[in-house]
Design a protein around this motif. Structure first.
Motif, short mmCIF file in Angstrom:
data_model
loop_
_atom_site.label_atom_id
_atom_site.label_comp_id
_atom_site.label_asym_id
_atom_site.label_seq_id
_atom_site.Cartn_x
_atom_site.Cartn_y
_atom_site.Cartn_z
N LEU A 3 0.81 -1.22 0.00
CA LEU A 3 0.00 0.00 0.00
C LEU A 3 0.84 1.27 0.00
N ALA A 4 2.14 1.15 0.15
CA ALA A 4 3.02 2.33 0.15
C ALA A 4 3.08 2.91 -1.26
N THR A 5 3.09 4.23 -1.33
CA THR A 5 3.16 4.91 -2.63
C THR A 5 4.56 5.42 -2.93
N GLY A 6 5.48 5.23 -2.02
CA GLY A 6 6.86 5.66 -2.19
C GLY A 6 7.64 5.43 -0.90
N LEU A 7 8.90 5.80 -0.91
CA LEU A 7 9.78 5.57 0.24
C LEU A 7 9.32 6.35 1.47
N GLU A 8 8.94 7.61 1.29
CA GLU A 8 8.48 8.41 2.44
C GLU A 8 7.20 7.83 3.05
N ASP A 9 6.28 7.41 2.19
CA ASP A 9 5.04 6.81 2.67
C ASP A 9 5.35 5.50 3.41
N MET A 10 6.27 4.70 2.87
CA MET A 10 6.64 3.46 3.54
C MET A 10 7.26 3.75 4.90
N ARG A 11 8.08 4.80 5.00
CA ARG A 11 8.69 5.18 6.27
C ARG A 11 7.61 5.52 7.31
N GLU A 12 6.61 6.27 6.90
CA GLU A 12 5.51 6.62 7.81
C GLU A 12 4.74 5.38 8.25
N ARG A 13 4.48 4.49 7.32
CA ARG A 13 3.73 3.27 7.63
C ARG A 13 4.52 2.36 8.57
N LEU A 14 5.81 2.21 8.31
CA LEU A 14 6.64 1.38 9.19
C LEU A 14 6.74 1.98 10.59
N ILE A 77 0.76 -0.86 -5.12
CA ILE A 77 0.39 0.41 -5.74
C ILE A 77 1.55 0.91 -6.60
N VAL A 78 2.77 0.78 -6.11
CA VAL A 78 3.95 1.24 -6.85
C VAL A 78 4.05 0.50 -8.18
N ALA A 79 3.84 -0.81 -8.19
CA ALA A 79 3.91 -1.58 -9.43
C ALA A 79 2.86 -1.10 -10.43
N ASP A 80 1.65 -0.86 -9.94
CA ASP A 80 0.59 -0.37 -10.84
C ASP A 80 0.92 1.02 -11.38
N GLN A 81 1.44 1.90 -10.54
CA GLN A 81 1.79 3.25 -10.99
C GLN A 81 2.89 3.22 -12.04
N ILE A 82 3.90 2.39 -11.84
CA ILE A 82 4.99 2.26 -12.82
C ILE A 82 4.43 1.71 -14.13
N PHE A 108 -9.41 -5.33 -3.03
CA PHE A 108 -8.89 -4.49 -4.10
C PHE A 108 -9.65 -3.16 -4.16
N PHE A 109 -10.98 -3.23 -4.19
CA PHE A 109 -11.79 -2.01 -4.30
C PHE A 109 -11.82 -1.22 -3.00
N ASN A 110 -11.97 -1.91 -1.88
CA ASN A 110 -12.16 -1.21 -0.60
C ASN A 110 -10.87 -0.76 0.08
N ILE A 111 -9.76 -1.36 -0.26
CA ILE A 111 -8.49 -0.96 0.36
C ILE A 111 -7.55 -0.34 -0.67
N LYS A 112 -7.14 -1.14 -1.64
CA LYS A 112 -6.12 -0.67 -2.59
C LYS A 112 -6.59 0.53 -3.41
N CYS A 113 -7.78 0.47 -3.98
CA CYS A 113 -8.27 1.58 -4.81
C CYS A 113 -8.44 2.84 -3.98
N ARG A 114 -8.91 2.72 -2.75
CA ARG A 114 -9.10 3.90 -1.90
C ARG A 114 -7.77 4.54 -1.53
N TYR A 115 -6.77 3.73 -1.17
CA TYR A 115 -5.46 4.29 -0.81
C TYR A 115 -4.74 4.89 -2.01
N SER A 116 -4.85 4.23 -3.16
CA SER A 116 -4.08 4.65 -4.33
C SER A 116 -4.75 5.73 -5.15
N GLY A 117 -6.07 5.80 -5.10
CA GLY A 117 -6.80 6.72 -5.98
C GLY A 117 -6.96 6.17 -7.38
#
Length: 125
Positions: A3-14, A77-82, A108-117
């Motif tokens: 669900l991380a959208t990048g390194l900064e987001d992953m840092r916050e989540r961790l 999410i990162v794989a889909d964005q790339i 997919f719809f209730n978690i991933k799509c909501r987090y990723s947009g």
């Protein structure tokens, strides 16, 4: 990770990850222990998907796996964005949505799509 959208987001989540409870039963996070940054350093290379190819030569980004017992069962999410950037506006991306319509598609719809947009244009059951 998925669900991380990048390194900064992953840092916050961790850092926000609950790793235990205090004696007063309050949640203790990785940042409370001062290890959020160290966890990010350990995981920094994991944020990038693995590029593979099918037998037909089609590129495939593999990331985070469909392990619904330990995650939400979708590709990252990162794989889909790339992938979306690589195919451009006229291309299409096929993404993993877990194990079936009951759990996989729901997550997919209730978690991933909501987090990723991100919003799918088509669903294949």
């Amino acid at each position: 990770l998925a669900l991380a959208t990048g390194l900064e987001d992953m840092r916050e989540r961790l850092g926000a990850m609950v790793v235990g409870a205090s004696r007063s039963r309050k949640p203790v996070t990785a940042d409370d222990l001062g290890i959020g940054g160290a966890l990010t350093v350990l995981m920094k290379d994991a944020i990038m998907p693995t590029l593979m190819q099918t037998l037909e030569g089609t590129p495939v980004l593999v990331h985070a796996g469909p392990f619904a017992n330990i995650a939400h069962g979708n590709s990252s999410i990162v794989a889909d964005q790339i992938a979306l950037k690589l195919v451009g506006k006229k291309g299409y991306v096929v993404t993993e949505a877990g194990f079936g319509a009951d759990i996989g598609m729901e997550k997919f719809f209730n978690i991933k799509c909501r987090y990723s947009g991100l919003r799918p244009n088509c669903v294949l059951l």
